[in-house]
Design a protein around this motif. Sequence first.
Motif, PDB file in Angstrom:
ATOM      1  N   PHE A 194       6.056   3.867   7.819  1.00 13.64           N
ATOM      2  CA  PHE A 194       6.079   3.060   6.530  1.00 13.64           C
ATOM      3  C   PHE A 194       4.797   2.233   6.465  1.00 13.64           C
ATOM      4  CE2 PHE A 194      10.756   3.214   7.376  1.00 13.64           C
ATOM      5  CZ  PHE A 194      11.050   4.349   6.354  1.00 13.64           C
ATOM      6  N   ASP A 195       4.096   2.043   7.774  1.00 12.23           N
ATOM      7  CA  ASP A 195       2.968   1.250   7.877  1.00 12.23           C
ATOM      8  C   ASP A 195       1.665   1.684   7.185  1.00 12.23           C
ATOM      9  OD1 ASP A 195       0.845  -0.227   8.599  1.00 12.23           O
ATOM     10  OD2 ASP A 195       1.520  -0.156  10.763  1.00 12.23           O
ATOM     11  N   GLU A 218       6.202   8.274   4.651  1.00 12.63           N
ATOM     12  CA  GLU A 218       7.633   7.780   4.842  1.00 12.63           C
ATOM     13  C   GLU A 218       8.308   9.263   4.707  1.00 12.63           C
ATOM     14  OE1 GLU A 218       7.104   7.698   0.562  1.00 12.63           O
ATOM     15  OE2 GLU A 218       5.976   6.713   1.919  1.00 12.63           O
ATOM     16  N   HIS A 241      13.799   2.040   5.312  1.00 13.20           N
ATOM     17  CA  HIS A 241      12.743   1.569   4.391  1.00 13.20           C
ATOM     18  C   HIS A 241      13.052   0.266   3.689  1.00 13.20           C
ATOM     19  CE1 HIS A 241      10.465   3.566   1.113  1.00 13.20           C
ATOM     20  NE2 HIS A 241      10.360   2.443   0.597  1.00 13.20           N
ATOM     21  N   TYR A 249      11.977  -2.375   6.399  1.00 13.41           N
ATOM     22  CA  TYR A 249      10.444  -2.633   6.349  1.00 13.41           C
ATOM     23  C   TYR A 249      10.090  -3.401   5.239  1.00 13.41           C
ATOM     24  CZ  TYR A 249       5.775  -1.597   7.155  1.00 13.41           C
ATOM     25  OH  TYR A 249       4.169  -1.703   7.154  1.00 13.41           O
ATOM     26  N   ILE A 250      10.473  -3.157   4.221  1.00 15.91           N
ATOM     27  CA  ILE A 250      10.023  -3.840   2.896  1.00 15.91           C
ATOM     28  C   ILE A 250      10.200  -5.500   3.077  1.00 15.91           C
ATOM     29  CG2 ILE A 250      10.094  -4.195   0.453  1.00 15.91           C
ATOM     30  CD1 ILE A 250      10.538  -1.305   0.221  1.00 15.91           C
ATOM     31  N   ASN A 301       7.932  -6.836   5.876  1.00  9.20           N
ATOM     32  CA  ASN A 301       6.728  -6.636   5.566  1.00  9.20           C
ATOM     33  C   ASN A 301       6.238  -6.709   4.210  1.00  9.20           C
ATOM     34  OD1 ASN A 301       5.619  -5.841   8.455  1.00  9.20           O
ATOM     35  ND2 ASN A 301       7.443  -4.581   8.139  1.00  9.20           N
ATOM     36  N   ARG A 338       2.646  -5.920   3.272  1.00 12.11           N
ATOM     37  CA  ARG A 338       2.351  -4.555   3.628  1.00 12.11           C
ATOM     38  C   ARG A 338       3.155  -3.374   3.202  1.00 12.11           C
ATOM     39  NH1 ARG A 338      -1.429  -4.090   7.139  1.00 12.11           N
ATOM     40  NH2 ARG A 338      -0.359  -2.417   8.424  1.00 12.11           N
ATOM     41  N   SER A 339       3.657  -3.560   2.199  1.00 15.40           N
ATOM     42  CA  SER A 339       4.611  -2.640   1.514  1.00 15.40           C
ATOM     43  C   SER A 339       4.685  -2.269   0.304  1.00 15.40           C
ATOM     44  CB  SER A 339       6.150  -3.133   2.028  1.00 15.40           C
ATOM     45  OG  SER A 339       6.252  -4.248   1.044  1.00 15.40           O
ATOM     46  N   LEU A 387       4.607   1.230  -0.834  1.00 17.97           N
ATOM     47  CA  LEU A 387       5.730   2.358  -0.745  1.00 17.97           C
ATOM     48  C   LEU A 387       6.779   2.084  -2.026  1.00 17.97           C
ATOM     49  CD1 LEU A 387       7.146   1.049   2.872  1.00 17.97           C
ATOM     50  CD2 LEU A 387       6.169   3.399   2.180  1.00 17.97           C
TER      51      LEU A 387
END
Length: 101
Positions: free
Chosen positions: A37-38, A49, A76, A79-80, A83, A86-87, A90
Motif C-alpha cells: 500500500f506504500d 495493492e 487497506h 493503512y488509509i 497514513n 500517504r494514501s 489508493l
Amino acid sequence: MNEAEAGLPARNEDERRHRLRLRLLFEGAFAMIEPFFDPDQGWGGQPLEHLAYRIVRESFPELNAEEVHLLVVAAHRLYIERNPDRSGHLPRPEELRRVFR
C-alpha cells in the motif's frame, strides 16, 4: 472444530465480533501486505495493492476467496486510517472489487 475456528461469533452475549479466525490472522497478514500500500513501493508510479491478494492467498491457503478479500480490504482500510497523508494514490476500500478465484 469449535465456533472460533469456524469463524463464527462466540456465544457470549457481549461478543459482537464475527469471523474470529480472521481477526486472529489479521496482524500477521497486515504486516505482510502493508508494504504493497506504500506509495514508495509502487512500480512505475502504480500502487501494488493487487499483489496483496496473492500474498494472502499463498500465506493462508486455508482461507476461501471471500476471507482473503475481507483481510485485504480491512488491511487497506487500516493503512488509509494510519497514513492519511500517504494514501491518496489508493482507491477507497469500498471501490475494491471482489476477486474470488
